[in-house]
Design a protein around this motif. Structure first.
Motif, PDB file in Angstrom:
ATOM      1  N   ILE A 164     -37.152 -41.219 -19.846  1.00 11.95           N
ATOM      2  CA  ILE A 164     -37.849 -41.406 -18.564  1.00 11.95           C
ATOM      3  C   ILE A 164     -38.238 -42.870 -18.433  1.00 11.95           C
ATOM      4  CG2 ILE A 164     -39.861 -40.772 -17.193  1.00 11.95           C
ATOM      5  CD1 ILE A 164     -39.855 -38.095 -18.705  1.00 11.95           C
ATOM      6  N   VAL A 165     -37.851 -43.501 -17.322  1.00 12.76           N
ATOM      7  CA  VAL A 165     -38.150 -44.912 -17.077  1.00 12.76           C
ATOM      8  C   VAL A 165     -39.276 -45.004 -16.056  1.00 12.76           C
ATOM      9  CG1 VAL A 165     -37.225 -47.121 -16.314  1.00 12.76           C
ATOM     10  CG2 VAL A 165     -35.763 -45.517 -17.557  1.00 12.76           C
ATOM     11  N   VAL A 166     -40.396 -45.615 -16.474  1.00 11.56           N
ATOM     12  CA  VAL A 166     -41.548 -45.782 -15.590  1.00 11.56           C
ATOM     13  C   VAL A 166     -41.152 -46.721 -14.452  1.00 11.56           C
ATOM     14  CG1 VAL A 166     -43.909 -46.662 -15.433  1.00 11.56           C
ATOM     15  CG2 VAL A 166     -43.178 -45.398 -17.462  1.00 11.56           C
ATOM     16  N   GLY A 167     -41.470 -46.317 -13.205  1.00 12.62           N
ATOM     17  CA  GLY A 167     -41.146 -47.120 -12.034  1.00 12.62           C
ATOM     18  C   GLY A 167     -39.777 -46.836 -11.466  1.00 12.62           C
ATOM     19  N   VAL A 168     -38.977 -45.996 -12.142  1.00 12.47           N
ATOM     20  CA  VAL A 168     -37.616 -45.704 -11.679  1.00 12.47           C
ATOM     21  C   VAL A 168     -37.417 -44.211 -11.439  1.00 12.47           C
ATOM     22  CG1 VAL A 168     -35.159 -45.815 -12.289  1.00 12.47           C
ATOM     23  CG2 VAL A 168     -36.672 -47.720 -12.868  1.00 12.47           C
ATOM     24  N   ASP A 169     -37.767 -43.393 -12.408  1.00 10.84           N
ATOM     25  CA  ASP A 169     -37.511 -41.955 -12.317  1.00 10.84           C
ATOM     26  C   ASP A 169     -38.425 -41.271 -11.304  1.00 10.84           C
ATOM     27  OD1 ASP A 169     -35.353 -41.231 -14.084  1.00 10.84           O
ATOM     28  OD2 ASP A 169     -36.644 -41.862 -15.742  1.00 10.84           O
ATOM     29  N   SER A 170     -37.948 -40.154 -10.769  1.00 11.95           N
ATOM     30  CA  SER A 170     -38.692 -39.382  -9.768  1.00 11.95           C
ATOM     31  C   SER A 170     -39.130 -38.049 -10.363  1.00 11.95           C
ATOM     32  CB  SER A 170     -37.797 -39.119  -8.558  1.00 11.95           C
ATOM     33  OG  SER A 170     -36.709 -38.285  -8.942  1.00 11.95           O
ATOM     34  N   SER A 224     -50.773 -35.154  -8.066  1.00 12.13           N
ATOM     35  CA  SER A 224     -50.449 -36.505  -8.506  1.00 12.13           C
ATOM     36  C   SER A 224     -49.628 -36.558  -9.782  1.00 12.13           C
ATOM     37  CB  SER A 224     -51.737 -37.292  -8.736  1.00 12.13           C
ATOM     38  OG  SER A 224     -52.475 -36.693  -9.774  1.00 12.13           O
ATOM     39  N   GLY A 225     -49.556 -35.479 -10.552  1.00 19.50           N
ATOM     40  CA  GLY A 225     -48.845 -35.595 -11.811  1.00 19.50           C
ATOM     41  C   GLY A 225     -48.504 -34.283 -12.464  1.00 19.50           C
ATOM     42  N   TYR A 226     -47.780 -34.403 -13.572  1.00 15.12           N
ATOM     43  CA  TYR A 226     -47.432 -33.280 -14.420  1.00 15.12           C
ATOM     44  C   TYR A 226     -48.280 -33.383 -15.684  1.00 15.12           C
ATOM     45  CZ  TYR A 226     -43.106 -32.308 -11.788  1.00 15.12           C
ATOM     46  OH  TYR A 226     -42.182 -31.987 -10.834  1.00 15.12           O
ATOM     47  N   TYR A 227     -48.787 -32.250 -16.158  1.00 16.03           N
ATOM     48  CA  TYR A 227     -49.609 -32.208 -17.359  1.00 16.03           C
ATOM     49  C   TYR A 227     -49.036 -31.168 -18.317  1.00 16.03           C
ATOM     50  CZ  TYR A 227     -52.731 -34.754 -14.330  1.00 16.03           C
ATOM     51  OH  TYR A 227     -53.251 -35.684 -13.472  1.00 16.03           O
ATOM     52  N   SER A 249     -47.940 -39.250 -14.303  1.00 16.29           N
ATOM     53  CA  SER A 249     -48.439 -39.355 -12.932  1.00 16.29           C
ATOM     54  C   SER A 249     -47.405 -40.055 -12.067  1.00 16.29           C
ATOM     55  CB  SER A 249     -49.779 -40.083 -12.897  1.00 16.29           C
ATOM     56  OG  SER A 249     -49.675 -41.354 -13.480  1.00 16.29           O
ATOM     57  N   PHE A 250     -47.438 -39.699 -10.794  1.00 12.74           N
ATOM     58  CA  PHE A 250     -46.448 -40.177  -9.832  1.00 12.74           C
ATOM     59  C   PHE A 250     -47.130 -40.916  -8.690  1.00 12.74           C
ATOM     60  CE2 PHE A 250     -44.793 -36.359 -11.823  1.00 12.74           C
ATOM     61  CZ  PHE A 250     -43.534 -36.767 -12.232  1.00 12.74           C
ATOM     62  N   SER A 251     -46.400 -41.827  -8.075  1.00 16.87           N
ATOM     63  CA  SER A 251     -46.898 -42.521  -6.885  1.00 16.87           C
ATOM     64  C   SER A 251     -46.758 -41.582  -5.686  1.00 16.87           C
ATOM     65  CB  SER A 251     -46.082 -43.798  -6.650  1.00 16.87           C
ATOM     66  OG  SER A 251     -44.749 -43.460  -6.312  1.00 16.87           O
ATOM     67  N   GLU A 252     -47.230 -42.020  -4.533  1.00 14.61           N
ATOM     68  CA  GLU A 252     -47.106 -41.195  -3.322  1.00 14.61           C
ATOM     69  C   GLU A 252     -45.651 -40.968  -2.959  1.00 14.61           C
ATOM     70  OE1 GLU A 252     -49.450 -42.702  -0.114  1.00 14.61           O
ATOM     71  OE2 GLU A 252     -51.274 -42.723  -1.325  1.00 14.61           O
ATOM     72  N   ALA A 253     -44.779 -41.885  -3.363  1.00 13.03           N
ATOM     73  CA  ALA A 253     -43.347 -41.743  -3.091  1.00 13.03           C
ATOM     74  C   ALA A 253     -42.658 -40.831  -4.104  1.00 13.03           C
ATOM     75  CB  ALA A 253     -42.684 -43.121  -3.099  1.00 13.03           C
ATOM     76  N   GLY A 254     -43.382 -40.375  -5.132  1.00 13.26           N
ATOM     77  CA  GLY A 254     -42.819 -39.474  -6.112  1.00 13.26           C
ATOM     78  C   GLY A 254     -42.138 -40.169  -7.279  1.00 13.26           C
TER      79      GLY A 254
END
Length: 154
Positions: free
Chosen positions: A46-52, A72-75, A100-105
């Protein structure tokens, strides 16, 4: 010393030996694992800032718990409980992985937490920015597991 040769005495000796063996084996600790947390090798994909959200679900699966306030995220939560004889089971290990994810997912943060001596301990953190704003839910989740009594559920 004479060997026991009488059939009744021999049966009584085997019965006594069996009872001693059962008593000793019941004192052995048993462990139960609950939940699932992805391994470091799975998280490396998983790449932070890239993956959805969808790519995270494909790589490590959908968790049983997600952000309940703003999605906002997966736990991912995993715990280990020790059972020892007639004593009350004791939770000896707990781990929470928060993605956690941004609003854009898109993945913003990947954090791994543990519980040691009643305190939340950050084991690892991969973030896109310096502000981490979603710790309250994680602290509540980690801190509340195992602290329920039958009187509070009425």
């Amino acid at each position: 010393m004479k060997a026991i040769t009488h059939p009744i005495k021999q049966s009584a000796a085997f019965l006594l030996l069996g009872l001693v063996f059962m008593a000793l084996s019941s004192c052995a600790a048993t462990y139960r694992d609950h939940g699932y947390v992805p391994s470091e090798s799975e998280l490396a994909e998983i790449v932070v800032g890239v993956d959805s959200r969808e790519s995270v679900a494909d790589v490590v699966g959908v968790p049983s718990t997600s952000g309940i306030l703003n999605d906002s995220g997966y736990y991912y939560v995993k715990s280990r409980v020790r059972h020892f004889g007639a004593m009350r089971p004791k939770e000896i290990e707990r781990e929470v992985l928060a993605i956690s994810f941004s609003e854009a997912g898109i993945v913003e943060n990947i954090e791994r937490f543990s519980l040691q001596d009643g305190n939340v301990v950050t084991l690892s953190r991969r973030v896109t920015d310096k502000t981490v704003n979603d710790n309250t839910f994680i602290r509540q989740l980690v801190g509340s597991i195992g602290r329920f009594s039958s009187g509070t559920l009425q």
